[in-house]
Motif scaffolding. Structure first.
Motif, short mmCIF file in Angstrom:
data_model
loop_
_atom_site.label_atom_id
_atom_site.label_comp_id
_atom_site.label_asym_id
_atom_site.label_seq_id
_atom_site.Cartn_x
_atom_site.Cartn_y
_atom_site.Cartn_z
N THR A 52 0.59 -1.42 -0.22
CA THR A 52 0.06 0.12 -0.30
C THR A 52 0.30 1.21 -0.13
O THR A 52 1.96 1.27 0.57
CB THR A 52 -1.18 -0.31 0.96
N PRO A 53 0.53 1.87 -0.78
CA PRO A 53 1.37 3.19 -1.00
C PRO A 53 1.55 3.95 0.73
O PRO A 53 0.47 3.94 1.43
CB PRO A 53 0.73 4.09 -1.59
N ARG A 54 2.77 4.66 0.98
CA ARG A 54 2.57 5.50 1.57
C ARG A 54 3.51 6.74 1.62
O ARG A 54 3.74 7.93 2.45
CB ARG A 54 4.35 4.93 2.44
N CYS A 55 3.20 7.28 0.24
CA CYS A 55 2.85 8.69 0.17
C CYS A 55 1.91 9.14 -0.46
O CYS A 55 1.48 8.30 -1.56
CB CYS A 55 4.07 9.26 -0.14
N PHE A 56 1.87 9.97 -1.10
CA PHE A 56 1.21 11.48 -1.61
C PHE A 56 1.46 12.02 -3.26
O PHE A 56 2.39 12.83 -2.84
CB PHE A 56 -0.33 12.09 -1.37
N MET A 57 1.23 11.73 -4.14
CA MET A 57 1.91 12.91 -5.74
C MET A 57 0.50 14.20 -5.58
O MET A 57 0.98 15.15 -6.34
CB MET A 57 1.58 12.10 -6.43
N GLY A 58 -0.43 13.74 -4.57
CA GLY A 58 -1.27 15.04 -4.94
C GLY A 58 -2.20 15.77 -3.38
O GLY A 58 -0.97 15.18 -2.52
N SER A 59 -3.10 16.42 -3.23
CA SER A 59 -3.29 17.12 -1.80
C SER A 59 -3.68 16.67 -1.02
O SER A 59 -5.09 16.08 -1.76
CB SER A 59 -3.45 19.10 -1.97
N PRO A 60 -3.84 15.15 0.03
CA PRO A 60 -4.82 15.16 0.25
C PRO A 60 -5.56 15.44 0.79
O PRO A 60 -5.32 16.50 1.31
CB PRO A 60 -4.07 14.08 1.77
N ASP A 61 -6.99 15.09 1.66
CA ASP A 61 -7.97 15.73 1.84
C ASP A 61 -7.94 16.11 3.45
O ASP A 61 -7.83 14.11 3.75
CB ASP A 61 -9.74 15.65 1.17
#
Length: 335
Positions: free
Chosen positions: A301-310
């Motif tokens: 499961t990914p551990r970072c975001f490439m966009g802005s999380p809500d």
């Protein structure tokens, strides 16, 4: 003379009181006491430094509670409402390593319909869910377990390494003290229901907190269309070589995947970037999108975001249903 006979009744009463959760304490998301000030609670002090075979609880239990999940579009947002009860079979909870009972929740999560790449990845923070599956169950890959209980040491245990027994079932999921069932890795039952197969591109299995879609395991070999066939997408992480730092603050021992810090990103070694994603075309979004993929190898499961999380994915603000049982729960007899 037995030990208990050698202790006075007054001392026994005091000791028993000290072992019980104090009435002036509240509990954090992992069920451990925290002060009313809202500060983080003491973490469990682990000394394990090696991973172990992951012991998964067979998913043979059908929940009596009916699943409820609803997705609606409101303005620029996709809104998910669910009780976090899956339709697929789950493991036995409570179990030997997880003393909690699955209970319905009252979730509401929001993601933007127009996600944008932010350039610099944003790390998944403690207390946040990475995303929500199409069945209304969240992915929360981080475990609140650290070497010696020291949150700031950098030695956080990998939840699915087997180093710390957390009682996950075959869906790589377990239960929080408030009764929330959530995924740490590949949700076997969900993927089977969605008919995820090596013969075709994965359907959307969920949505990340930043609004980008989540797929599982399989995508186009060329990233754009089915001309080159389908492939199992590979993570670009690997276990570090050599040994960890040692001493009073660090675990020492060989890097083996017991800790998140045992892994390093090796650009170009796999198909995906540091957030386990890529810019691709998919059957759902043929004009192209950034997308995350669940993989068989770490991080799964990914551990970072490439966009802005809500901010709705900050699970510290997500309680269970009103009146839901809180606390650590009890392990079943025979464990």
């Amino acid at each position: 003379m037995s030990l208990f006979r050698s202790i006075s009744p007054t001392v026994l009463i005091f000791a028993t009181f000290m072992l019980l959760p104090h009435a002036s304490l509240t509990r954090d998301l992992d069920g451990r006491p925290s002060g009313r000030s809202g500060g983080p609670p003491p973490a469990r002090k682990h000394t394990v430094v090696q991973r172990s075979p992951l012991d998964l609880v067979p998913a043979t239990v059908r929940l009596g509670e009916r699943p409820r999940v609803k997705t609606v579009l409101k303005g620029s947002k996709r809104v998910f409402q669910s009780n976090a009860i899956p339709a697929h079979a789950v493991g036995r909870f409570p179990n030997y390593a997880n003393p909690h009972t699955i209970e319905p929740q009252e979730h509401e999560f929001k993601v933007t319909l127009n996600p944008e790449l932010i350039g610099t990845p944003e790390r998944l923070k403690s207390g946040w869910a990475f995303g929500i599956a199409v069945n209304g169950v969240t992915w929360e890959p981080l475990a609140a377990e650290w070497y010696l209980g020291r949150r700031n040491s950098g030695w956080r245990y990998e939840a699915l390494s087997g180093a710390i027994a957390l009682g996950p079932d075959e869906n790589h999921a377990h239960v929080q003290p408030g009764g929330k069932y959530h995924y740490h890795g590949l949700p076997k039952g969900l993927l089977e229901r969605l008919q995820v197969s090596s013969s075709s591109h994965s359907p959307v299995v969920g949505w990340a907190a930043d609004g980008f879609p989540i797929y599982a395991l399989y995508g186009y070999a060329n990233g754009r269309n089915d001309d080159a066939g389908i492939k199992s997408l590979k993570s670009s992480y690997r276990i570090k070589n050599g040994v960890r730092p040692g001493g009073a603050e660090a675990p020492g021992g060989l890097h083996d995947g017991a800790f998140i810090a045992d892994y390093e990103f090796s650009e170009g070694s796999g198909d995906l970037d540091q957030c386990n994603g890529a810019s691709v075309n998919t059957p759902d979004l043929p004009n192209g999108t950034y997308a995350y993929f669940l993989t068989t190898s770490w991080p799964v499961t990914p551990r970072c975001f490439m966009g802005s999380p809500d901010s709705s994915f900050d699970k510290r603000g997500q309680g269970g249903r009103p009146g839901a049982r809180r606390g650590r729960g009890s392990r079943p007899a025979g464990c």
